[in-house]
Write a protein that holds these residues in place. Structure first.
Motif, mmCIF file in Angstrom:
data_model
loop_
_atom_site.group_PDB
_atom_site.id
_atom_site.type_symbol
_atom_site.label_atom_id
_atom_site.label_comp_id
_atom_site.label_asym_id
_atom_site.label_seq_id
_atom_site.Cartn_x
_atom_site.Cartn_y
_atom_site.Cartn_z
ATOM 1 N N GLU A 1 0.826 -1.205 0.000
ATOM 2 C CA GLU A 1 0.000 0.000 0.000
ATOM 3 C C GLU A 1 0.859 1.254 0.000
ATOM 4 N N TYR A 2 1.982 1.220 0.714
ATOM 5 C CA TYR A 2 2.863 2.388 0.755
ATOM 6 C C TYR A 2 3.467 2.648 -0.614
ATOM 7 N N SER A 3 3.917 1.585 -1.280
ATOM 8 C CA SER A 3 4.532 1.762 -2.596
ATOM 9 C C SER A 3 3.518 2.267 -3.610
ATOM 10 N N LEU A 4 2.286 1.770 -3.549
ATOM 11 C CA LEU A 4 1.246 2.263 -4.447
ATOM 12 C C LEU A 4 0.858 3.706 -4.103
ATOM 13 N N SER A 5 0.956 4.076 -2.818
ATOM 14 C CA SER A 5 0.658 5.447 -2.410
ATOM 15 C C SER A 5 1.689 6.424 -2.961
ATOM 16 N N VAL A 6 2.939 5.974 -3.084
ATOM 17 C CA VAL A 6 3.970 6.837 -3.662
ATOM 18 C C VAL A 6 3.581 7.224 -5.084
ATOM 19 N N ASP A 7 3.009 6.272 -5.817
ATOM 20 C CA ASP A 7 2.545 6.574 -7.166
ATOM 21 C C ASP A 7 1.410 7.600 -7.132
ATOM 22 N N ASN A 8 0.594 7.545 -6.086
ATOM 23 C CA ASN A 8 -0.485 8.533 -5.927
ATOM 24 C C ASN A 8 0.064 9.950 -5.801
ATOM 25 N N LEU A 9 1.238 10.064 -5.158
ATOM 26 C CA LEU A 9 1.776 11.385 -4.867
ATOM 27 C C LEU A 9 2.039 12.188 -6.130
ATOM 28 N N ARG B 1 -12.010 3.983 1.541
ATOM 29 C CA ARG B 1 -11.322 2.693 1.481
ATOM 30 C C ARG B 1 -11.897 1.719 2.506
ATOM 31 N N GLY B 2 -12.316 2.253 3.673
ATOM 32 C CA GLY B 2 -12.951 1.388 4.652
ATOM 33 C C GLY B 2 -14.198 0.726 4.087
ATOM 34 N N LEU B 3 -14.980 1.494 3.332
ATOM 35 C CA LEU B 3 -16.170 0.928 2.688
ATOM 36 C C LEU B 3 -15.782 -0.111 1.642
ATOM 37 N N PHE B 4 -14.746 0.170 0.856
ATOM 38 C CA PHE B 4 -14.266 -0.775 -0.139
ATOM 39 C C PHE B 4 -13.775 -2.063 0.506
ATOM 40 N N ILE B 5 -13.076 -1.922 1.626
ATOM 41 C CA ILE B 5 -12.538 -3.095 2.326
ATOM 42 C C ILE B 5 -13.672 -3.974 2.839
ATOM 43 N N ALA B 6 -14.698 -3.341 3.433
ATOM 44 C CA ALA B 6 -15.840 -4.114 3.925
ATOM 45 C C ALA B 6 -16.552 -4.808 2.775
ATOM 46 N N LEU B 7 -16.704 -4.110 1.653
ATOM 47 C CA LEU B 7 -17.354 -4.710 0.489
ATOM 48 C C LEU B 7 -16.523 -5.876 -0.051
ATOM 49 N N GLY B 8 -15.195 -5.679 -0.113
ATOM 50 C CA GLY B 8 -14.323 -6.747 -0.591
ATOM 51 C C GLY B 8 -14.378 -7.980 0.286
ATOM 52 N N ALA B 9 -14.409 -7.767 1.605
ATOM 53 C CA ALA B 9 -14.485 -8.901 2.531
ATOM 54 C C ALA B 9 -15.783 -9.672 2.348
ATOM 55 N N ALA C 1 -3.323 -1.861 7.500
ATOM 56 C CA ALA C 1 -2.239 -1.603 6.538
ATOM 57 C C ALA C 1 -2.549 -0.344 5.734
ATOM 58 N N ASN C 2 -3.807 -0.161 5.328
ATOM 59 C CA ASN C 2 -4.193 1.037 4.589
ATOM 60 C C ASN C 2 -4.093 2.282 5.454
ATOM 61 N N LEU D 1 -9.682 7.292 -4.504
ATOM 62 C CA LEU D 1 -10.662 6.218 -4.617
ATOM 63 C C LEU D 1 -10.405 5.393 -5.876
ATOM 64 N N LEU D 2 -10.010 6.049 -6.971
ATOM 65 C CA LEU D 2 -9.684 5.318 -8.191
ATOM 66 C C LEU D 2 -8.456 4.447 -7.995
ATOM 67 N N PHE D 3 -7.472 4.962 -7.236
ATOM 68 C CA PHE D 3 -6.289 4.154 -6.946
ATOM 69 C C PHE D 3 -6.641 2.949 -6.075
ATOM 70 N N ALA D 4 -7.675 3.100 -5.243
ATOM 71 C CA ALA D 4 -8.073 1.986 -4.382
ATOM 72 C C ALA D 4 -8.571 0.799 -5.188
ATOM 73 N N LEU D 5 -9.037 1.047 -6.420
ATOM 74 C CA LEU D 5 -9.475 -0.055 -7.273
ATOM 75 C C LEU D 5 -8.334 -1.013 -7.567
ATOM 76 N N ASP D 6 -7.098 -0.520 -7.531
ATOM 77 C CA ASP D 6 -5.920 -1.376 -7.699
ATOM 78 C C ASP D 6 -5.421 -1.911 -6.364
ATOM 79 N N SER D 7 -5.343 -1.014 -5.372
ATOM 80 C CA SER D 7 -4.662 -1.377 -4.134
ATOM 81 C C SER D 7 -5.463 -2.352 -3.271
ATOM 82 N N ILE D 8 -6.797 -2.238 -3.250
ATOM 83 C CA ILE D 8 -7.593 -3.147 -2.417
ATOM 84 C C ILE D 8 -7.504 -4.588 -2.925
#
Length: 345
Positions: A75-83, A115-123, A230-231, A207-214
């Motif tokens: 998640e940290y490495s993908l967040s760097v790309d967000n920056l 992301r919390g909503l995405f995580i709950a949906l993914g679970a 972790a997120n 939120l668009l980046f979360a489509l990859d990271s989740i």
């Protein structure tokens, strides 16, 4: 992993308290943070993440600790790309430097909630449909291929998404910033400010980046508690990382390729896991393929560290060589036509 309701609430409460304190500090004195301030805060967040991993090891075992560390690093490495996209957003909307902290802080809070909503949906989806790992794996491999193909060809312009365009058409905005205010009164009318648009841009972009990271982190652990924490740890240090390595991002020239390799690895891991746990009737008669290897978390963690290390070192070496070559090719100081090129002794 048996996480009690008390642990869940204590974790969410501690994260909320940390964010509220952060908001209070930023709101009290909007400013451009110094390198020392960013380094101190970032070191604290990284140390807290490492200590939290040790807590997971002590309370739940090394397997889950490894899953947390692997998810956090990913998640940290993908967040760097967000920056890099965040930098483009700040430049596109001409956000004053002293207000950028406030915009990032609110944007990150929105990102954590979404992301919390995405995580709950993914679970919920994973628990109900095991075959979703096939989809997650294929999606990550496709994303990796697209990221590798784009490479460094991305232009340095930010393209507003459909939601932003709708908001800008529907809600007139002031022409200037009014500090950290989201709504201001001009000419007797209440209008949104550019800060409102910027925060919306940051939140929706993440939120668009979360489509990859989740999907990526669910390829490393199926525990929603580890996915959420972790997120949170990855996003909480993002604001300081933005100011600390803003100039360094241009030197990470192989970042897209490294992230593509990382996502492809996790995508393959997901598909192998799906085959190992298979229940689709048209694959092996609905029976699991136990001969298919299921990559252990220790191998995943080692691969993630290796990919990120090679990407960083190769990028810095290449950028250093390019700068040296550019300096060597630059013309030196010219002499006047009548000036002797030999010193007079």
């Amino acid at each position: 992993m048996d996480v009690t309701a008390l642990v869940w609430w204590v974790t969410i409460g501690a994260a909320t308290l940390a964010l509220l304190l952060d908001v209070a500090v930023v709101a009290r004195r909007p400013h451009v943070p110094s390198m020392r301030e960013c380094t101190t805060y970032l070191a604290v967040y990284v140390a807290l993440a490492l200590l939290f991993g040790l807590f997971i090891w002590w309370d739940f075992g090394g397997q889950y600790a490894g899953e947390f560390y692997a998810g956090w690093l990913t998640e940290y490495s993908l967040s760097v790309d967000n920056l890099f996209v965040f930098l483009l957003i700040m430049a596109n909307f001409r956000v004053p430097e002293r207000l950028q902290q406030s915009a990032l802080m609110v944007g990150i809070i929105i990102a954590i909630v979404l992301r919390g909503l995405f995580i709950a949906l993914g679970a919920a989806v994973i628990n109900s449909y095991a075959w979703v790992f096939y989809l997650f794996g294929a999606f990550l491999i496709w994303t990796a291929w697209k990221l590798a193909r784009e490479g460094e060809s991305d232009d340095d312009e930010y393209e507003e998404n459909a939601l932003l365009k709708f908001v800008e058409r529907r809600f007139p905005a002031t022409s200037t910033f009014h500090g950290t205010k989201l709504i201001a009164r001009e000419g007797g009318k209440r209008l949104v400010t550019p800060m409102f648009i910027v925060i919306l841009a940051l939140g929706t972009t993440d939120l668009l980046f979360a489509l990859d990271s989740i999907p990526a982190i669910y390829g490393l652990t199926k525990e929603p508690y580890l996915v959420l924490t972790a997120n949170i740890f990855a996003l909480m240090g993002l604001r300081q990382l933005y100011f600390l390595i803003g100039g360094l991002l241009k030197r990470l020239i192989y970042l897209s390729i490294g992230l593509a390799v990382l996502l492809a690895f996790i995508g393959v891991k997901l598909i192998l896991h799906a085959l190992h746990e298979n229940n689709l009737p048209f694959i092996n008669g609905g029976q699991p393929l136990h001969a298919i290897p299921d990559i252990p978390i220790s191998v995943s963690l080692g691969a993630i560290v290796l990919i990120l290390a090679v990407t960083t070192v190769a990028s810095l070496l290449k950028s250093s060589r390019d700068r040296a070559a550019g300096a060597a090719a630059a013309p030196g100081p010219s002499l006047d036509p009548g000036e002797d090129d030999h010193p007079a002794w």
